[in-house]
Scaffold this motif. Structure first.
Motif, mmCIF file in Angstrom:
data_model
loop_
_atom_site.group_PDB
_atom_site.id
_atom_site.type_symbol
_atom_site.label_atom_id
_atom_site.label_comp_id
_atom_site.label_asym_id
_atom_site.label_seq_id
_atom_site.Cartn_x
_atom_site.Cartn_y
_atom_site.Cartn_z
ATOM 1 N N HIS A 76 0.902 -1.167 0.000
ATOM 2 C CA HIS A 76 0.000 0.000 0.000
ATOM 3 C C HIS A 76 0.939 1.216 0.000
ATOM 4 O O HIS A 76 1.106 1.892 1.008
ATOM 5 C CB HIS A 76 -0.879 0.039 1.243
ATOM 6 C CG HIS A 76 -1.628 -1.231 1.526
ATOM 7 N ND1 HIS A 76 -2.747 -1.613 0.823
ATOM 8 C CD2 HIS A 76 -1.426 -2.198 2.450
ATOM 9 C CE1 HIS A 76 -3.204 -2.762 1.305
ATOM 10 N NE2 HIS A 76 -2.407 -3.129 2.293
ATOM 11 N N ASN A 77 1.579 1.480 -1.112
ATOM 12 C CA ASN A 77 2.727 2.371 -1.086
ATOM 13 C C ASN A 77 2.440 3.828 -0.747
ATOM 14 O O ASN A 77 3.305 4.483 -0.149
ATOM 15 C CB ASN A 77 3.518 2.243 -2.384
ATOM 16 C CG ASN A 77 4.457 1.048 -2.341
ATOM 17 O OD1 ASN A 77 4.914 0.672 -1.267
ATOM 18 N ND2 ASN A 77 4.743 0.462 -3.476
ATOM 19 N N PRO A 78 1.271 4.404 -1.079
ATOM 20 C CA PRO A 78 1.032 5.769 -0.593
ATOM 21 C C PRO A 78 1.075 5.864 0.934
ATOM 22 O O PRO A 78 1.375 6.928 1.486
ATOM 23 C CB PRO A 78 -0.359 6.086 -1.136
ATOM 24 C CG PRO A 78 -0.466 5.254 -2.374
ATOM 25 C CD PRO A 78 0.223 3.970 -2.019
ATOM 26 N N VAL A 112 -1.386 10.661 -2.513
ATOM 27 C CA VAL A 112 -1.028 9.408 -3.176
ATOM 28 C C VAL A 112 0.230 9.573 -4.027
ATOM 29 O O VAL A 112 1.157 8.766 -3.955
ATOM 30 C CB VAL A 112 -2.215 8.886 -4.012
ATOM 31 C CG1 VAL A 112 -1.799 7.727 -4.904
ATOM 32 C CG2 VAL A 112 -3.357 8.459 -3.089
ATOM 33 N N MET A 116 3.807 7.779 -3.294
ATOM 34 C CA MET A 116 4.357 6.879 -4.295
ATOM 35 C C MET A 116 5.814 7.210 -4.609
ATOM 36 O O MET A 116 6.657 6.310 -4.717
ATOM 37 C CB MET A 116 3.539 6.970 -5.588
ATOM 38 C CG MET A 116 2.117 6.467 -5.483
ATOM 39 S SD MET A 116 2.012 4.744 -5.007
ATOM 40 C CE MET A 116 2.953 4.010 -6.312
ATOM 41 N N SER A 119 8.003 5.962 -1.849
ATOM 42 C CA SER A 119 8.090 4.503 -1.806
ATOM 43 C C SER A 119 8.918 3.946 -2.963
ATOM 44 O O SER A 119 9.677 2.993 -2.791
ATOM 45 C CB SER A 119 6.691 3.890 -1.809
ATOM 46 O OG SER A 119 6.028 4.129 -3.026
ATOM 47 N N GLU A 133 0.229 -3.353 -6.075
ATOM 48 C CA GLU A 133 -0.306 -2.209 -5.343
ATOM 49 C C GLU A 133 -1.786 -2.385 -5.020
ATOM 50 O O GLU A 133 -2.566 -2.886 -5.838
ATOM 51 C CB GLU A 133 -0.092 -0.948 -6.197
ATOM 52 C CG GLU A 133 -0.467 0.333 -5.527
ATOM 53 C CD GLU A 133 0.390 0.595 -4.302
ATOM 54 O OE1 GLU A 133 -0.161 0.551 -3.183
ATOM 55 O OE2 GLU A 133 1.598 0.843 -4.448
ATOM 56 N N TYR A 135 -4.431 0.205 -3.243
ATOM 57 C CA TYR A 135 -4.756 1.447 -2.524
ATOM 58 C C TYR A 135 -5.661 2.313 -3.386
ATOM 59 O O TYR A 135 -5.860 2.048 -4.579
ATOM 60 C CB TYR A 135 -3.468 2.206 -2.163
ATOM 61 C CG TYR A 135 -3.657 3.163 -1.010
ATOM 62 C CD1 TYR A 135 -3.939 2.700 0.268
ATOM 63 C CD2 TYR A 135 -3.573 4.545 -1.196
ATOM 64 C CE1 TYR A 135 -4.116 3.574 1.330
ATOM 65 C CE2 TYR A 135 -3.756 5.424 -0.136
ATOM 66 C CZ TYR A 135 -4.027 4.928 1.124
ATOM 67 O OH TYR A 135 -4.221 5.785 2.166
ATOM 68 N N PRO A 138 -5.875 4.534 -7.757
ATOM 69 C CA PRO A 138 -4.926 3.740 -8.547
ATOM 70 C C PRO A 138 -4.544 4.402 -9.868
ATOM 71 O O PRO A 138 -3.490 4.098 -10.415
ATOM 72 C CB PRO A 138 -5.677 2.419 -8.775
ATOM 73 C CG PRO A 138 -7.124 2.764 -8.621
ATOM 74 C CD PRO A 138 -7.165 3.837 -7.580
ATOM 75 N N GLN A 141 -1.549 6.356 -8.916
ATOM 76 C CA GLN A 141 -0.436 5.419 -8.696
ATOM 77 C C GLN A 141 0.166 4.962 -10.024
ATOM 78 O O GLN A 141 1.390 4.963 -10.195
ATOM 79 C CB GLN A 141 -0.937 4.181 -7.948
ATOM 80 C CG GLN A 141 -1.475 4.422 -6.569
ATOM 81 C CD GLN A 141 -2.215 3.191 -6.073
ATOM 82 O OE1 GLN A 141 -1.801 2.072 -6.343
ATOM 83 N NE2 GLN A 141 -3.305 3.390 -5.368
ATOM 84 N N TYR A 145 4.047 5.393 -11.190
ATOM 85 C CA TYR A 145 4.885 4.248 -11.543
ATOM 86 C C TYR A 145 5.431 4.389 -12.964
ATOM 87 O O TYR A 145 6.617 4.157 -13.216
ATOM 88 C CB TYR A 145 4.090 2.947 -11.422
ATOM 89 C CG TYR A 145 3.996 2.384 -10.024
ATOM 90 C CD1 TYR A 145 5.141 2.165 -9.266
ATOM 91 C CD2 TYR A 145 2.771 2.030 -9.469
ATOM 92 C CE1 TYR A 145 5.070 1.634 -7.981
ATOM 93 C CE2 TYR A 145 2.680 1.496 -8.188
ATOM 94 C CZ TYR A 145 3.827 1.304 -7.451
ATOM 95 O OH TYR A 145 3.760 0.772 -6.186
ATOM 96 N N VAL A 154 -1.353 -2.591 -10.501
ATOM 97 C CA VAL A 154 -2.080 -1.608 -9.693
ATOM 98 C C VAL A 154 -3.510 -2.089 -9.498
ATOM 99 O O VAL A 154 -4.237 -2.319 -10.472
ATOM 100 C CB VAL A 154 -2.050 -0.225 -10.373
ATOM 101 C CG1 VAL A 154 -2.902 0.775 -9.608
ATOM 102 C CG2 VAL A 154 -0.615 0.279 -10.472
#
Length: 445
Positions: A76-78, A112, A116, A119, A133, A135, A138, A141, A145, A154
């Motif tokens: 859950h990188n955020p 977010v 990200m 992370s 991922e 969260y 998305p 996210q 990425y 994601v």
């Protein structure tokens, strides 16, 4: 008769040892990996590589092991921006009284995106090149990425209550399908459905997830059997354990990425093996939240594909896949009461190819094989902490720290060069994290 001219390639990485993961148990001393157009084109002894290839760039790391990039199969990188805000609490107290209220106050595209970036920098410095991922937002996210050239699956969250991401069941599903359409066929970023957990998703929504997963051929990324309380509540509410309920709804299949799985019967383990379910073991989060112990050795013996994930930084509190893999191997032995269980090679497999298979990326990444994408990591084994070097994979799993990662490539593109991040401003990322600390601290007062 003259010798053939050297073959051009983009990158030649020479290492003291290449650990390809496939074949299992193999370590190749003094080998090189040749890369062209982001793909691995040869794995061969260094002397042969120098004779065969004319590389645009040669990276020589005689004291390093070259391994496939690590795959963090549950993140859950955020939530990296929530690292340490609610420690030493049981899962439901942690989630309902601390994490969800803070999230409600800060969550949005900016939160977010900034989480990200932090992370991704942390993961790259620790040798992780792919994440699974789960969260909100998305779409944001996926964009971050892609911006940083980081590989990811994601997940589009499905949950039974409104959030900043969606206000109704229909909106969650509409946005999930929009996400899939926007990223369909992208070489770096794939999508999944991410129904949160059996205790936060109703039967009708699970059935919609199953139907769409089948139609679109995308994975379902789900927390399940995380705690004994979850299982007991499911029996009380549904008359079934969570896995049996999921099976009734058609979700126990080879698209299911089942995360945590600390509460399993022998029959459930064999059901997962028969159906091709992938299990993601998150030992440090489970230990910290006292959620239970995933029976990793029993899953492996049954033939279940096992992957490793860190979970989010709010419950771990890091994205260190070297540390996570070591914990997974040691805990697996203790739970099985078998010192020979979950060997170093099995642990490295779970952290690489096992994760890639869980995500449906195993045709592209997870091992150092000709034709796969060049997601590669150099690990410096010359430091005193990994001396003397009797067994390379043993040192990688049981003794190596993430600070020994020297170089990282994704698709053959350098992301970390001799411990320095490429195209990421570390000072700016740290400064940004500090301003989020101040904002979150003000909310908690």
């Amino acid at each position: 008769m003259t010798d053939a001219a050297p073959q051009p390639c983009d990158l030649l990485i020479e290492a003291g040892w290449v650990v390809p993961v496939v074949p299992h148990g193999v370590v190749l001393p003094d080998h090189a990996v040749a890369v062209s157009a982001g793909a691995i084109v040869a794995v061969l002894p260094i002397a042969e590589a120098r004779a065969r290839f004319a590389a645009k760039e040669t990276v020589s790391r005689p004291d390093a092991a070259l391994i496939p990039g690590l795959v963090n199969a549950h993140t859950h990188n955020p939530m990296t921006l929530l690292r340490g805000i609610a420690d030493d609490l049981p899962l439901m107290t942690w989630l309902r009284e601390h994490i969800w209220p803070v999230e409600a106050a800060v969550i949005g595209p900016e939160f977010v995106a900034d989480g990200m970036a932090l992370s991704i920098a942390e993961m790259l410095r620790g040798g992780t090149t792919c994440a699974n991922e789960n969260y909100f937002f998305p779409d944001v996210q996926a964009g971050v990425y892609k911006k940083h050239g980081f590989r990811a699956r994601v997940g589009a969250v499905i949950i039974d209550f409104p959030s900043a991401w969606a206000s109704s069941d229909d909106e969650y599903f509409d946005r999930a399908c929009e996400l899939h359409d926007a990223w369909r066929g992208d070489p770096l970023v794939g999508t999944a459905f991410a129904p949160h957990a059996p205790y936060t998703v109703n039967d009708a929504n699970f059935e919609r997830v199953r139907m769409l997963s089948d139609q679109l051929d995308v994975p379902v990324h789900l927390h399940t059997h995380e705690t004994a309380q979850e299982v007991a509540d499911s029996i009380q509410l549904h008359g079934q354990r969570p896995l049996a309920r999921l099976d009734r709804l058609g979700l126990v299949n080879d698209r299911l990425i089942a995360v945590h799985m600390t509460q399993l019967t022998e029959a459930e383990i064999h059901l997962c093996a028969e159906r091709g379910v992938s299990v993601v073991h998150c030992p440090e989060s489970n230990l910290k939240l006292a959620s239970g112990f995933c029976p990793a050795c029993a899953l492996l013996k049954a033939g279940v594909n096992l992957a490793i994930g860190t979970d989010g930084c709010a419950s771990n509190n890091d994205l260190d896949m070297f540390g996570e893999t070591r914990t997974a191997a040691l805990l697996g032995k203790a739970v099985a009461n078998d010192a020979a269980g979950f060997s170093a090679f099995e642990a490295l497999h779970a952290a690489t190819l096992g994760g890639a298979k869980a995500l449906g990326f195993d045709a592209r990444i997870g091992s150092i094989e000709i034709g796969k994408r060049a997601d590669l990591v150099c690990v410096d084994l010359s430091q005193l902490e990994t001396q003397p070097l009797h067994h390379v994979v043993s040192q990688l799993v049981y003794a190596t720290g993430r600070q020994q990662v020297s170089d990282v490539w994704i698709d053959g593109v350098p992301k970390l060069r001799q411990r320095v991040l490429v195209d990421m401003d570390t000072d700016a990322i740290v400064a940004n994290a500090r301003q989020w600390r101040q904002r979150i601290a003000a909310i908690q007062r």
